[in-house]
Design an enzyme around this catalytic site. Structure first.
Site, PDB file in Angstrom:
ATOM      1  N   TYR A 124       0.865  -1.169   0.000  1.00 42.75           N
ATOM      2  CA  TYR A 124       0.000   0.000   0.000  1.00 42.75           C
ATOM      3  C   TYR A 124       0.906   1.225   0.000  1.00 42.75           C
ATOM      4  O   TYR A 124       1.977   1.204  -0.586  1.00 42.75           O
ATOM      5  CB  TYR A 124      -0.907  -0.081   1.238  1.00 42.75           C
ATOM      6  CG  TYR A 124      -2.075   0.878   1.256  1.00 42.75           C
ATOM      7  CD1 TYR A 124      -2.878   1.063   0.129  1.00 42.75           C
ATOM      8  CD2 TYR A 124      -2.385   1.595   2.402  1.00 42.75           C
ATOM      9  CE1 TYR A 124      -3.946   1.931   0.151  1.00 42.75           C
ATOM     10  CE2 TYR A 124      -3.467   2.468   2.434  1.00 42.75           C
ATOM     11  CZ  TYR A 124      -4.236   2.630   1.311  1.00 42.75           C
ATOM     12  OH  TYR A 124      -5.301   3.489   1.338  1.00 42.75           O
ATOM     13  N   ARG A 177      -6.275  10.745 -10.902  1.00 41.40           N
ATOM     14  CA  ARG A 177      -5.597  11.415  -9.776  1.00 41.40           C
ATOM     15  C   ARG A 177      -5.061  10.352  -8.839  1.00 41.40           C
ATOM     16  O   ARG A 177      -5.601  10.128  -7.773  1.00 41.40           O
ATOM     17  CB  ARG A 177      -6.579  12.348  -9.056  1.00 41.40           C
ATOM     18  CG  ARG A 177      -5.896  13.291  -8.066  1.00 41.40           C
ATOM     19  CD  ARG A 177      -6.882  13.822  -7.045  1.00 41.40           C
ATOM     20  NE  ARG A 177      -7.501  12.759  -6.275  1.00 41.40           N
ATOM     21  CZ  ARG A 177      -6.950  12.177  -5.223  1.00 41.40           C
ATOM     22  NH1 ARG A 177      -5.743  12.516  -4.829  1.00 41.40           N
ATOM     23  NH2 ARG A 177      -7.585  11.220  -4.574  1.00 41.40           N
ATOM     24  N   LYS A 195      -5.895  -2.063  -2.910  1.00 41.74           N
ATOM     25  CA  LYS A 195      -6.992  -1.872  -1.955  1.00 41.74           C
ATOM     26  C   LYS A 195      -7.700  -3.191  -1.671  1.00 41.74           C
ATOM     27  O   LYS A 195      -8.029  -3.512  -0.516  1.00 41.74           O
ATOM     28  CB  LYS A 195      -7.995  -0.853  -2.501  1.00 41.74           C
ATOM     29  CG  LYS A 195      -7.469   0.562  -2.608  1.00 41.74           C
ATOM     30  CD  LYS A 195      -7.546   1.293  -1.285  1.00 41.74           C
ATOM     31  CE  LYS A 195      -7.128   2.748  -1.444  1.00 41.74           C
ATOM     32  NZ  LYS A 195      -7.267   3.527  -0.210  1.00 41.74           N
ATOM     33  N   GLU A 267     -12.136   5.180  -6.395  1.00 42.41           N
ATOM     34  CA  GLU A 267     -10.760   5.470  -5.983  1.00 42.41           C
ATOM     35  C   GLU A 267     -10.072   6.397  -6.978  1.00 42.41           C
ATOM     36  O   GLU A 267     -10.078   6.146  -8.183  1.00 42.41           O
ATOM     37  CB  GLU A 267      -9.937   4.178  -5.882  1.00 42.41           C
ATOM     38  CG  GLU A 267     -10.141   3.403  -4.608  1.00 42.41           C
ATOM     39  CD  GLU A 267      -9.587   4.084  -3.375  1.00 42.41           C
ATOM     40  OE1 GLU A 267      -8.707   4.961  -3.523  1.00 42.41           O
ATOM     41  OE2 GLU A 267     -10.028   3.757  -2.277  1.00 42.41           O
ATOM     42  N   ASP A 268      -9.493   7.460  -6.471  1.00 39.74           N
ATOM     43  CA  ASP A 268      -8.576   8.324  -7.215  1.00 39.74           C
ATOM     44  C   ASP A 268      -9.173   8.888  -8.500  1.00 39.74           C
ATOM     45  O   ASP A 268      -8.506   8.959  -9.542  1.00 39.74           O
ATOM     46  CB  ASP A 268      -7.268   7.576  -7.504  1.00 39.74           C
ATOM     47  CG  ASP A 268      -6.464   7.364  -6.229  1.00 39.74           C
ATOM     48  OD1 ASP A 268      -6.855   7.916  -5.189  1.00 39.74           O
ATOM     49  OD2 ASP A 268      -5.447   6.648  -6.267  1.00 39.74           O
ATOM     50  N   ASP A 290     -13.399   6.406  -1.087  1.00 30.03           N
ATOM     51  CA  ASP A 290     -12.399   6.307  -0.025  1.00 30.03           C
ATOM     52  C   ASP A 290     -11.619   7.604   0.142  1.00 30.03           C
ATOM     53  O   ASP A 290     -11.230   7.963   1.251  1.00 30.03           O
ATOM     54  CB  ASP A 290     -11.440   5.153  -0.330  1.00 30.03           C
ATOM     55  CG  ASP A 290     -10.562   4.802   0.855  1.00 30.03           C
ATOM     56  OD1 ASP A 290     -11.072   4.821   1.990  1.00 30.03           O
ATOM     57  OD2 ASP A 290      -9.377   4.506   0.654  1.00 30.03           O
ATOM     58  N   ASP A 291     -11.397   8.336  -0.953  1.00 31.13           N
ATOM     59  CA  ASP A 291     -10.642   9.584  -0.870  1.00 31.13           C
ATOM     60  C   ASP A 291     -11.428  10.661  -0.125  1.00 31.13           C
ATOM     61  O   ASP A 291     -10.826  11.505   0.545  1.00 31.13           O
ATOM     62  CB  ASP A 291     -10.291  10.079  -2.275  1.00 31.13           C
ATOM     63  CG  ASP A 291      -9.526   9.041  -3.067  1.00 31.13           C
ATOM     64  OD1 ASP A 291      -8.467   8.617  -2.594  1.00 31.13           O
ATOM     65  OD2 ASP A 291     -10.003   8.632  -4.146  1.00 31.13           O
ATOM     66  N   ASN A 432       0.104  11.620   0.145  1.00 33.12           N
ATOM     67  CA  ASN A 432       0.865  10.430  -0.253  1.00 33.12           C
ATOM     68  C   ASN A 432       1.354  10.580  -1.692  1.00 33.12           C
ATOM     69  O   ASN A 432       0.757  11.316  -2.473  1.00 33.12           O
ATOM     70  CB  ASN A 432      -0.033   9.184  -0.153  1.00 33.12           C
ATOM     71  CG  ASN A 432      -0.390   8.849   1.272  1.00 33.12           C
ATOM     72  OD1 ASN A 432       0.445   8.901   2.148  1.00 33.12           O
ATOM     73  ND2 ASN A 432      -1.647   8.516   1.513  1.00 33.12           N
ATOM     74  N   ASN A 476      -3.839   6.269   8.148  1.00 33.33           N
ATOM     75  CA  ASN A 476      -3.916   5.403   6.978  1.00 33.33           C
ATOM     76  C   ASN A 476      -5.352   4.958   6.750  1.00 33.33           C
ATOM     77  O   ASN A 476      -6.009   4.450   7.660  1.00 33.33           O
ATOM     78  CB  ASN A 476      -3.008   4.186   7.198  1.00 33.33           C
ATOM     79  CG  ASN A 476      -2.722   3.443   5.912  1.00 33.33           C
ATOM     80  OD1 ASN A 476      -3.600   3.235   5.095  1.00 33.33           O
ATOM     81  ND2 ASN A 476      -1.465   3.051   5.738  1.00 33.33           N
TER      82      ASN A 476
END
Length: 576
Positions: A124, A177, A195, A267-268, A290-291, A432, A476
């Site tokens: 991760y 992203r 993930k 995600e992203d 999640d972001d 991150n 995290n």
């Protein structure tokens, strides 16, 4: 956060308005067999005498990898099982010779037996960022589904090429992203794969029930577009209606294939899409970003536990964010919501305790006309200020949170300023990977002369300052999303609500021990992460059932068995 999303959606009902037009069967009970949506569905229509689909890709004698042509991919049901790029076998041979030192770790088999504290940074943050950057050159075999614009109009068929029928969790990205690294296009697949490895290792979800998906709509990264080894579509990203129609087809196909109770984790996605997707599909699908939501839940848990060290209540503190994107505004909204519930004050008022700084300076009311919609609730009355240092000196926050994605932006002057008017400044450098962290643990402790309470998004080693060893915490997302997903699966939830995020935060905050506090930690160690996930799952499932968003409530003894076994056994199948 629900009120914030409603502002984006307009008049569309919230997740508690159980309108039949927004749910399959009009409610949470399994009237129409959503849980069994795929039992009779055909999967990849091949016969044993024909090498096709996953069978062909596992056949070392005939698998050509990315060398399969468009015609061959259609004939052998390979759509979605490979990235869209077609690379000749000659080029693949050159790539193999160039990357003899690349390696592959069979994570899902061995993670449960290894030291997660030591292994987590490998699978991760921060290693996953580097893996995505090099994903094209280290690509050896497909992991997950690649659904590109070439498959528009045929997404349902592509989903049926996946060999597993009973999918419970999908993690999907469009790669625009990736962490703080920007647009990596199709190479963002490393994020869904990583993930879902943690869903299995930390949440106990069966590997066969997890499906990583990359939606390849192209990339605006010129380096990738000019890279002969790039594995995705070599075209610019579409905007507007073309993108919206593609996502709509995907979301409809997922519900049709796997039922209403499959968890879809975004995600992203870039800011301009992430909020809109969550607002649009939050009332019609079981979706979780999640972001936005996962990060917010983890950070709120850290703030709740940090009150033991810095004193007071959340309402007593002033928060400043560097970064006003999906992470920053998501965290801010959940904090404002929690303060609102604690003080019985309207959330519009509690937002005034939180200040955001973006690339143009402090977000203030005089800028409201030029702000993106998700920044407007945070435009407070104040004179314009151009820099973070100016904002810190003027507002005097007690908590400084970095979500900018830009490294070394918490300068020595900023940290020293925080230390002048705070006995124990709380500094969270969350961006991150490690190279993008706003400051390092060493810098935070040194510049504050040992006064700072520090946590980061990526791990940092303990640091000794003037004879005292400081243990930096790690905010995290892996603390929350595996347990959150497990809880949603266990109770058969059909929607995600803000109260479920708060329940996850409260469960995590309670896991910090007095011994942890003595070390300056505001998060528990990862050594007990599976039991923490079980507790989060219990809280989330109970809250979803209480809200009427779940059809069943898991038995407490199931959770005890899970926490004790810490294995893949699906103990969540028995319910009261």
């Amino acid at each position: 956060m629900e009120s914030f999303m409603k502002g984006i959606r307009g008049d569309v009902p919230c997740v508690l308005d159980m309108d039949p037009t927004h749910t399959v069967g009009g409610g949470v009970e399994d009237f129409y067999g959503e849980d069994r949506a795929t039992e009779d569905q055909l999967v990849t229509p091949w016969t044993i005498s024909v090498a096709s689909g996953h069978t062909l890709l596992r056949d070392k004698r005939h698998n050509k990898g990315l060398g399969f042509t468009e015609t061959e991919r259609d004939a052998h049901y390979l759509r979605g099982l490979l990235p869209p790029a077609i690379i000749s076998q000659e080029l693949q041979e050159r790539k193999m010779m160039k990357n003899l030192r690349s390696y592959d770790v069979p994570l899902q088999r061995y993670m449960a037996m290894m030291d997660l504290q030591e292994l987590l940074p490998v699978v991760y943050t921060p290693t996953v960022g580097e893996a995505c950057q090099k994903y094209g050159s280290i690509f050896r075999r497909p992991q997950g589904l690649y659904i590109s614009l070439k498959e528009k109009g045929k997404i349902l068929e592509v989903l049926r090429n996946w060999p597993e029928r009973s999918i419970q969790v999908i993690v999907v990205t469009d790669g625009e992203r990736i962490l703080g690294l920007g647009d990596l296009g199709c190479q963002g697949m490393g994020i869904p794969v990583g993930k879902l490895s943690l869903y299995t290792a930390l949440g106990g979800v069966r590997p066969s029930a997890c499906l990583p998906i990359t939606l390849d709509v192209g990339t605006n990264n010129e380096t990738l577009l000019n890279d002969e080894f790039y594995i995705g579509l070599k075209q610019k990203r579409p905007r507007g209606q073309e993108y919206a129609d593609f996502l709509q087809e995907f979301m409809s196909a997922v519900k049709q294939s796997y039922g209403e109770k499959v968890l879809i984790q975004f995600e992203d996605f870039a800011n301009h899409n992430a909020f809109d997707l969550l607002a649009k599909y939050g009332t019609t699908h079981l979706v979780f970003n999640d972001d936005i939501q996962g990060t917010a839940s983890v950070v709120l848990a850290g703030l709740i536990s940090a009150l033991k060290l810095i004193g007071g209540t959340l309402a007593d503190h002033t928060f400043m964010f560097l970064g006003a994107g999906e992470a920053g505004t998501g965290i801010a909204e959940l904090i404002a919501l929690e303060i609102s519930r604690q003080t019985k004050t309207p959330v519009e008022e509690t937002r005034k305790k939180l200040w955001l700084v973006d690339s143009k300076g402090l977000v203030v009311s005089s800028r409201v006309e030029s702000l993106q919609h998700f920044k407007k609730p945070w435009a407070h009355n104040h004179e314009p200020l151009k820099s973070l240092l100016e904002a810190v000196k003027a507002i005097k926050p007690t908590v400084l949170i970095g979500t900018s994605g830009v490294g070394q932006t918490f300068t020595q002057e900023v940290v020293e300023a925080m230390s002048t008017f705070n006995e124990k400044p709380l500094i969270l450098a969350l961006s991150n990977p490690t190279s993008q962290a706003e400051c390092t643990a060493e810098q935070a402790y040194t510049w504050s002369k040992g006064k700072a309470i520090f946590a980061s998004g990526s791990p940092f080693d303990p640091f000794e300052y003037e004879g005292k060893t400081f243990m930096p915490g790690q905010a995290n997302n892996a603390y929350v999303f595996p347990g959150f997903g497990l809880g949603v699966i266990m109770c058969g939830a059909i929607r995600v609500h803000d109260d479920m995020l708060l329940a996850a935060s409260e469960a995590l905050a309670k896991q910090v021990s007095e011994e942890n506090y003595a070390q300056g930690l505001i998060y528990p160690p990862f050594t007990n992460i599976r039991k923490i996930s079980a507790q989060i799952a219990a809280n989330v499932a109970a809250k979803a059932y209480e809200l009427g968003l779940a059809s069943r409530r898991p038995r407490p003894d199931d959770l005890v068995k899970y926490a004790e076994s810490c294995m893949y056994t699906p103990v969540y199948r028995n319910y009261r």
